[in-house]
Design an enzyme around this catalytic site. Structure first.
Site, short mmCIF file in Angstrom:
data_model
loop_
_atom_site.label_atom_id
_atom_site.label_comp_id
_atom_site.label_asym_id
_atom_site.label_seq_id
_atom_site.Cartn_x
_atom_site.Cartn_y
_atom_site.Cartn_z
N ASP A 8 -4.67 13.99 -14.88
CA ASP A 8 -3.23 13.84 -14.65
C ASP A 8 -2.74 12.74 -15.60
O ASP A 8 -3.51 12.30 -16.49
CB ASP A 8 -2.92 13.56 -13.16
N HIS A 9 -1.51 12.28 -15.42
CA HIS A 9 -0.95 11.24 -16.30
C HIS A 9 -1.80 9.97 -16.28
O HIS A 9 -2.02 9.34 -17.31
CB HIS A 9 0.49 10.94 -15.90
N CYS A 65 -8.37 11.23 -12.77
CA CYS A 65 -7.06 10.79 -12.29
C CYS A 65 -7.17 9.28 -12.09
O CYS A 65 -8.11 8.67 -12.59
CB CYS A 65 -6.63 11.54 -11.03
N GLY A 66 -6.24 8.67 -11.39
CA GLY A 66 -6.27 7.21 -11.24
C GLY A 66 -7.53 6.73 -10.55
O GLY A 66 -8.19 5.79 -10.99
N THR A 67 -7.88 7.39 -9.46
CA THR A 67 -9.06 6.98 -8.68
C THR A 67 -10.21 7.98 -8.79
O THR A 67 -11.34 7.65 -8.40
CB THR A 67 -8.70 6.90 -7.19
N GLY A 68 -9.93 9.20 -9.21
CA GLY A 68 -10.93 10.28 -9.20
C GLY A 68 -10.99 10.98 -7.85
O GLY A 68 -11.62 12.04 -7.72
N GLY A 70 -8.37 12.22 -5.80
CA GLY A 70 -7.53 13.42 -5.67
C GLY A 70 -8.13 14.60 -6.42
O GLY A 70 -8.17 15.73 -5.90
N HIS A 98 -29.71 16.19 -7.34
CA HIS A 98 -29.74 16.58 -5.93
C HIS A 98 -28.70 17.63 -5.58
O HIS A 98 -28.94 18.48 -4.73
CB HIS A 98 -29.48 15.36 -5.02
N ASN A 99 -27.51 17.50 -6.17
CA ASN A 99 -26.38 18.33 -5.72
C ASN A 99 -25.99 19.42 -6.69
O ASN A 99 -25.07 20.20 -6.40
CB ASN A 99 -25.14 17.43 -5.46
N ARG A 109 -8.47 4.09 -13.20
CA ARG A 109 -8.06 2.76 -12.74
C ARG A 109 -9.23 2.03 -12.09
O ARG A 109 -9.07 0.95 -11.54
CB ARG A 109 -6.89 2.90 -11.75
N ARG A 132 -36.46 21.27 -2.71
CA ARG A 132 -35.85 21.06 -1.38
C ARG A 132 -34.32 21.01 -1.45
O ARG A 132 -33.64 21.30 -0.46
CB ARG A 132 -36.39 19.79 -0.73
N HIS A 133 -33.79 20.65 -2.62
CA HIS A 133 -32.34 20.54 -2.75
C HIS A 133 -31.66 21.91 -2.77
O HIS A 133 -30.49 22.02 -2.42
CB HIS A 133 -31.97 19.75 -4.01
N ARG A 136 -30.42 23.08 0.56
CA ARG A 136 -29.24 22.33 1.01
C ARG A 136 -27.97 22.89 0.36
O ARG A 136 -26.92 22.96 0.99
CB ARG A 136 -29.42 20.84 0.69
C1 RB5 Z 1 -1.34 8.91 -9.46
O1 RB5 Z 1 -0.55 7.80 -9.26
C2 RB5 Z 1 -2.59 8.85 -8.58
O2 RB5 Z 1 -2.23 9.04 -7.26
C3 RB5 Z 1 -3.59 9.90 -9.02
O3 RB5 Z 1 -3.91 9.71 -10.35
C4 RB5 Z 1 -4.92 9.88 -8.29
O4 RB5 Z 1 -5.47 8.60 -8.27
C5 RB5 Z 1 -4.98 10.54 -7.00
O5 RB5 Z 1 -6.03 10.64 -6.35
#
Ligand code: RB5
Length: 153
Positions: A8-9, A65-68, A70, A98-99, A109, A132-133, A136
């Site tokens: 995303d942005h 994304c910002g946190t990964g 979403g 494993h996965n 971020r 074994r994986h 699962r």
């Molecule tokens: C965008 O602001 C932020 O919400 C998105 O990049 C992401 O971190 C969502 O999980």
């Protein structure tokens, strides 16, 4: 090996840096966007990349994304997709061993470009251990079918 990328942005700049790395290492990839820092909704690119991997045309996906978080939630809504959010290389290696994770998600971020490149390298170059994986993963597959049945009554 073919890699599908998306962000995303918030993940745009880190994705650009990863594209440079993939170019430098001669990897085959396709960038599914976004292509600027205008506000975007992460489920859109998660869907494009997840479908590309689900179709079998791409071996792996990378979503930022910002946190990964979403991206990971959205990608994991797709059948057969095992998206793993990683912020260090140990998890990236285990996600493969494993996965048998087929999509890597990261937070721009949360981590910097140097670490992101290292995580990508571990992810792309670690094979699934099997054994074994495998059983699962089969159980995860059954959950997908079971939950569809539950929803349709
Ligand atoms: C965008 O602001 C932020 O919400 C998105 O990049 C992401 O971190 C969502 O999980």
């Amino acid at each position: 090996m073919k890699i599908a990328l998306g962000s995303d942005h918030a993940g745009f700049i880190l994705k650009k840096q990863l594209v440079e790395h993939l170019k430098a290492t001669g990897s085959t990839y396709k960038d599914f966007g976004v292509f600027n820092e205008e506000s975007a909704d992460y489920p859109d690119q998660a869907d494009l990349v997840a479908l590309a991997v689900q179709s079998g045309e791409y071996n792996f996906g990378i979503l930022i994304c910002g946190t990964g978080i979403g991206m990971s939630i959205a990608a994991n809504k797709h059948r057969g997709i095992r998206a793993a959010l990683c912020s260090e290389s140990y998890s990236a290696r285990c996600a493969r061993e494993h996965n048998d994770a087929n999509i890597l998600t990261m937070g721009s971020r949360v981590i910097g470009p140097g670490l992101a490149v290292q995580i990508v390298e571990y992810f792309l170059n670690t094979p699934f251990t099997g054994g074994r994986h495998s059983n699962r993963l089969l159980k995860i597959e059954r959950l997908e079918t079971k939950n569809i049945k539950d929803q349709t009554g």
